[in-house]
Design a protein around this motif. Structure first.
Motif, PDB file in Angstrom:
ATOM      1  N   GLU A  28       1.298  -1.099  -0.247  1.00 30.92           N
ATOM      2  CA  GLU A  28      -0.315  -0.475  -0.066  1.00 30.92           C
ATOM      3  C   GLU A  28       0.711   1.354  -0.012  1.00 30.92           C
ATOM      4  OE1 GLU A  28      -2.775   1.900  -0.492  1.00 30.92           O
ATOM      5  OE2 GLU A  28      -3.797   0.274  -0.076  1.00 30.92           O
ATOM      6  N   SER A  29       0.656   2.260  -0.402  1.00 31.81           N
ATOM      7  CA  SER A  29       1.044   3.777  -0.827  1.00 31.81           C
ATOM      8  C   SER A  29      -0.003   4.692  -0.357  1.00 31.81           C
ATOM      9  CB  SER A  29       1.467   3.730  -2.012  1.00 31.81           C
ATOM     10  OG  SER A  29       0.519   3.929  -3.849  1.00 31.81           O
ATOM     11  N   ASP A  30      -0.817   4.087  -0.210  1.00 34.72           N
ATOM     12  CA  ASP A  30      -1.091   5.442  -0.549  1.00 34.72           C
ATOM     13  C   ASP A  30      -1.532   6.051   1.624  1.00 34.72           C
ATOM     14  OD1 ASP A  30      -4.164   7.281   0.800  1.00 34.72           O
ATOM     15  OD2 ASP A  30      -5.192   5.723  -0.432  1.00 34.72           O
ATOM     16  N   PRO A  31      -1.156   7.634   2.002  1.00 36.44           N
ATOM     17  CA  PRO A  31      -1.255   7.746   3.017  1.00 36.44           C
ATOM     18  C   PRO A  31      -2.383   7.778   3.985  1.00 36.44           C
ATOM     19  CG  PRO A  31      -1.177   9.712   0.882  1.00 36.44           C
ATOM     20  CD  PRO A  31      -1.383   8.500   0.518  1.00 36.44           C
ATOM     21  N   ARG A  32      -3.221   7.254   3.839  1.00 41.30           N
ATOM     22  CA  ARG A  32      -4.122   7.323   4.886  1.00 41.30           C
ATOM     23  C   ARG A  32      -3.524   6.186   5.832  1.00 41.30           C
ATOM     24  NH1 ARG A  32      -9.593   6.026   2.382  1.00 41.30           N
ATOM     25  NH2 ARG A  32      -8.509   5.453   0.983  1.00 41.30           N
ATOM     26  N   PHE A  33      -3.054   5.159   4.682  1.00 39.51           N
ATOM     27  CA  PHE A  33      -2.617   4.009   5.615  1.00 39.51           C
ATOM     28  C   PHE A  33      -1.134   3.961   5.671  1.00 39.51           C
ATOM     29  CE2 PHE A  33      -5.840   3.018   2.336  1.00 39.51           C
ATOM     30  CZ  PHE A  33      -6.791   3.071   3.064  1.00 39.51           C
ATOM     31  N   THR A  34      -0.093   4.429   5.534  1.00 34.36           N
ATOM     32  CA  THR A  34       1.221   3.923   5.873  1.00 34.36           C
ATOM     33  C   THR A  34       1.892   5.659   6.195  1.00 34.36           C
ATOM     34  OG1 THR A  34       0.928   5.684   3.798  1.00 34.36           O
ATOM     35  CG2 THR A  34       1.076   3.602   3.447  1.00 34.36           C
ATOM     36  N   ASP A  35       1.168   7.020   6.845  1.00 33.06           N
ATOM     37  CA  ASP A  35       1.786   8.311   6.933  1.00 33.06           C
ATOM     38  C   ASP A  35       0.447   8.566   8.350  1.00 33.06           C
ATOM     39  OD1 ASP A  35       2.296  10.531   7.681  1.00 33.06           O
ATOM     40  OD2 ASP A  35       1.403  11.573   5.581  1.00 33.06           O
ATOM     41  N   PRO A  36       1.095   8.191   9.362  1.00 32.29           N
ATOM     42  CA  PRO A  36       0.427   8.698  10.877  1.00 32.29           C
ATOM     43  C   PRO A  36      -0.118  10.280  10.283  1.00 32.29           C
ATOM     44  CG  PRO A  36       2.254   7.964  10.991  1.00 32.29           C
ATOM     45  CD  PRO A  36       2.783   7.863   9.742  1.00 32.29           C
ATOM     46  N   ASP A  37       0.700  11.136   9.444  1.00 36.05           N
ATOM     47  CA  ASP A  37       0.462  12.315   9.924  1.00 36.05           C
ATOM     48  C   ASP A  37      -0.937  13.247   9.148  1.00 36.05           C
ATOM     49  OD1 ASP A  37       2.718  13.439  12.019  1.00 36.05           O
ATOM     50  OD2 ASP A  37       3.555  12.908  10.568  1.00 36.05           O
ATOM     51  N   ASN A  38      -1.286  11.944   8.457  1.00 32.66           N
ATOM     52  CA  ASN A  38      -2.202  12.311   7.269  1.00 32.66           C
ATOM     53  C   ASN A  38      -3.908  12.555   8.509  1.00 32.66           C
ATOM     54  OD1 ASN A  38      -5.259  10.829   5.481  1.00 32.66           O
ATOM     55  ND2 ASN A  38      -3.351  11.517   4.165  1.00 32.66           N
ATOM     56  N   PRO A  39      -4.316  12.686   7.893  1.00 36.59           N
ATOM     57  CA  PRO A  39      -6.040  13.545   9.326  1.00 36.59           C
ATOM     58  C   PRO A  39      -6.568  12.766   8.994  1.00 36.59           C
ATOM     59  CG  PRO A  39      -5.771  14.734   7.509  1.00 36.59           C
ATOM     60  CD  PRO A  39      -4.479  14.401   7.406  1.00 36.59           C
ATOM     61  N   ASP A  40      -6.632  10.853   8.108  1.00 43.00           N
ATOM     62  CA  ASP A  40      -7.867  10.213   7.623  1.00 43.00           C
ATOM     63  C   ASP A  40      -7.099   8.611   8.338  1.00 43.00           C
ATOM     64  OD1 ASP A  40     -10.167   8.863   7.833  1.00 43.00           O
ATOM     65  OD2 ASP A  40      -9.884   9.047   5.521  1.00 43.00           O
ATOM     66  N   PHE A  41      -6.234   9.141   8.883  1.00 42.84           N
ATOM     67  CA  PHE A  41      -4.865   7.769   9.194  1.00 42.84           C
ATOM     68  C   PHE A  41      -5.782   6.139   9.699  1.00 42.84           C
ATOM     69  CE2 PHE A  41      -2.084   5.382  11.400  1.00 42.84           C
ATOM     70  CZ  PHE A  41      -1.087   4.895  10.693  1.00 42.84           C
ATOM     71  N   GLN A  42      -5.700   5.772   8.818  1.00 42.20           N
ATOM     72  CA  GLN A  42      -6.752   4.354   9.651  1.00 42.20           C
ATOM     73  C   GLN A  42      -6.073   2.913   9.106  1.00 42.20           C
ATOM     74  OE1 GLN A  42     -10.193   3.775   7.012  1.00 42.20           O
ATOM     75  NE2 GLN A  42      -9.444   6.001   6.677  1.00 42.20           N
ATOM     76  N   ALA A  43      -6.812   2.008   9.560  1.00 41.30           N
ATOM     77  CA  ALA A  43      -5.943   0.433   9.100  1.00 41.30           C
ATOM     78  C   ALA A  43      -6.961   0.248   7.948  1.00 41.30           C
ATOM     79  CB  ALA A  43      -6.224  -0.793  10.221  1.00 41.30           C
ATOM     80  N   HIS A  44      -5.162  -0.356   7.359  1.00 39.31           N
ATOM     81  CA  HIS A  44      -5.824  -0.747   5.787  1.00 39.31           C
ATOM     82  C   HIS A  44      -6.610  -1.868   5.375  1.00 39.31           C
ATOM     83  CE1 HIS A  44      -4.905  -3.662   2.424  1.00 39.31           C
ATOM     84  NE2 HIS A  44      -4.901  -2.359   1.530  1.00 39.31           N
TER      85      HIS A  44
END
Length: 154
Positions: free
Chosen positions: A47-63
């Motif tokens: 996975e490369s989508d920042p929602r799943f790889t970047d904890p600073d992303n405002p929508d960070f969540q589990a894949h």
């Protein structure tokens, strides 16, 4: 839940196992969702989508497949019969996401047998056992359901 196109009438042994085991919780487990594990899982599945790889992303969540990596203590009920043969092979997983899982969530999982059925293939009759893990968060809200098919073939 069974794949009905090429299923056959269930043997007496399978019918008895369905009656006894389908729908009954045979194990439970709890998991604390850790940020580093979420990132590690997302990267491991490419996975490369920042929602799943970047904890600073405002929508960070589990894949979406993260809960497929979580297992309880038991794969089958303690006294489950050896229908279809003594060993099983992985027949795949299906994951349904009900809502995002976030770092810090406390997940409670319950394991049940969702279905048992037979199919005839090139190598003879195979028995499919579908184990279901249902996950809820700390607010008892459903977050994920994972169905895992085990195939037994003598």
């Amino acid at each position: 839940m069974s794949d009905t196109d090429d299923t056959q009438p269930a043997s007496t042994e399978v019918q008895a196992a369905k009656a006894k085991y389908v729908g009954f919780v045979f194990d439970t487990a709890t998991f604390t969702v850790k940020q580093d594990k979420l990132i590690e899982w997302a990267r491991s599945v490419g996975e490369s989508d920042p929602r799943f790889t970047d904890p600073d992303n405002p929508d960070f969540q589990a894949h979406p497949t993260f809960t497929a990596s979580l297992v309880s203590r038991r794969v089958l009920p303690e006294d489950f019969p050896k229908i279809g043969g003594p060993r099983g092979i992985d027949g795949g997983k299906a994951v349904v996401i009900h809502q995002p899982i976030r770092p810090g969530d406390q997940l409670k999982a319950s394991a049940t047998i969702a279905d048992i059925y037979e199919k005839t293939g090139r190598s003879g009759t195979m028995t499919f056992i579908v184990q279901r893990m249902s996950f809820v968060n700390q607010r008892d809200e459903p977050v994920s359901t994972v169905d895992w098919k085990m195939i037994r073939n003598p």
